[in-house]
Design an enzyme around this catalytic site. Sequence first.
Site, PDB file in Angstrom:
ATOM      1  N   ASN A  10      47.272  44.850  34.521  1.00 54.89           N
ATOM      2  CA  ASN A  10      47.537  44.934  35.952  1.00 54.89           C
ATOM      3  C   ASN A  10      48.148  46.265  36.384  1.00 54.89           C
ATOM      4  OD1 ASN A  10      50.078  44.574  34.912  1.00 54.89           O
ATOM      5  ND2 ASN A  10      50.622  42.826  36.187  1.00 54.89           N
ATOM      6  N   CYS A  11      48.284  47.216  35.462  1.00 55.06           N
ATOM      7  CA  CYS A  11      48.789  48.552  35.781  1.00 55.06           C
ATOM      8  C   CYS A  11      47.701  49.320  36.533  1.00 55.06           C
ATOM      9  CB  CYS A  11      49.145  49.270  34.481  1.00 55.06           C
ATOM     10  SG  CYS A  11      49.444  51.032  34.654  1.00 55.06           S
ATOM     11  N   ASP A  12      48.055  49.925  37.661  1.00 54.68           N
ATOM     12  CA  ASP A  12      47.076  50.654  38.471  1.00 54.68           C
ATOM     13  C   ASP A  12      46.389  51.774  37.691  1.00 54.68           C
ATOM     14  OD1 ASP A  12      47.466  49.043  40.675  1.00 54.68           O
ATOM     15  OD2 ASP A  12      48.882  50.412  41.654  1.00 54.68           O
TER      16      ASP A  12
END
Length: 116
Positions: A10-12
């Site tokens: 979920n890290c951009d």
Amino acid sequence: TTITVYGIPNCDSVKKARVWLSDHGVDYVLHDFKKQGVPTEAVDLWLKHVGWETLVNRKGTTWRKLAPDLQASVVDNASARALMLEHASVIKRPVVVKGTHVTVGVNPEAWQRVVS
């Protein structure tokens, strides 16, 4: 040689890498730090090729929450290695690896060189 994207789904920044690789038709494997941990051998490879200054995200929340004396103790590959193995979230993401080629962070130019 398989390309591995190390990070958190979920890290951009990890999302950007995955989209870029997919858009360029590149097969890759995601290694999720949260579920799979941080492989010691991988950290050793990264340190050998890019060094601790590149790998340790000193601008992130995890770093800022560390005790000042712990931050001050990170001065070389060995101390950074211990920190990264203990606090995976302090690793700048994504780490993209193909063989011995290691890139850190969002870097489409470097990814292009890796996949060509």
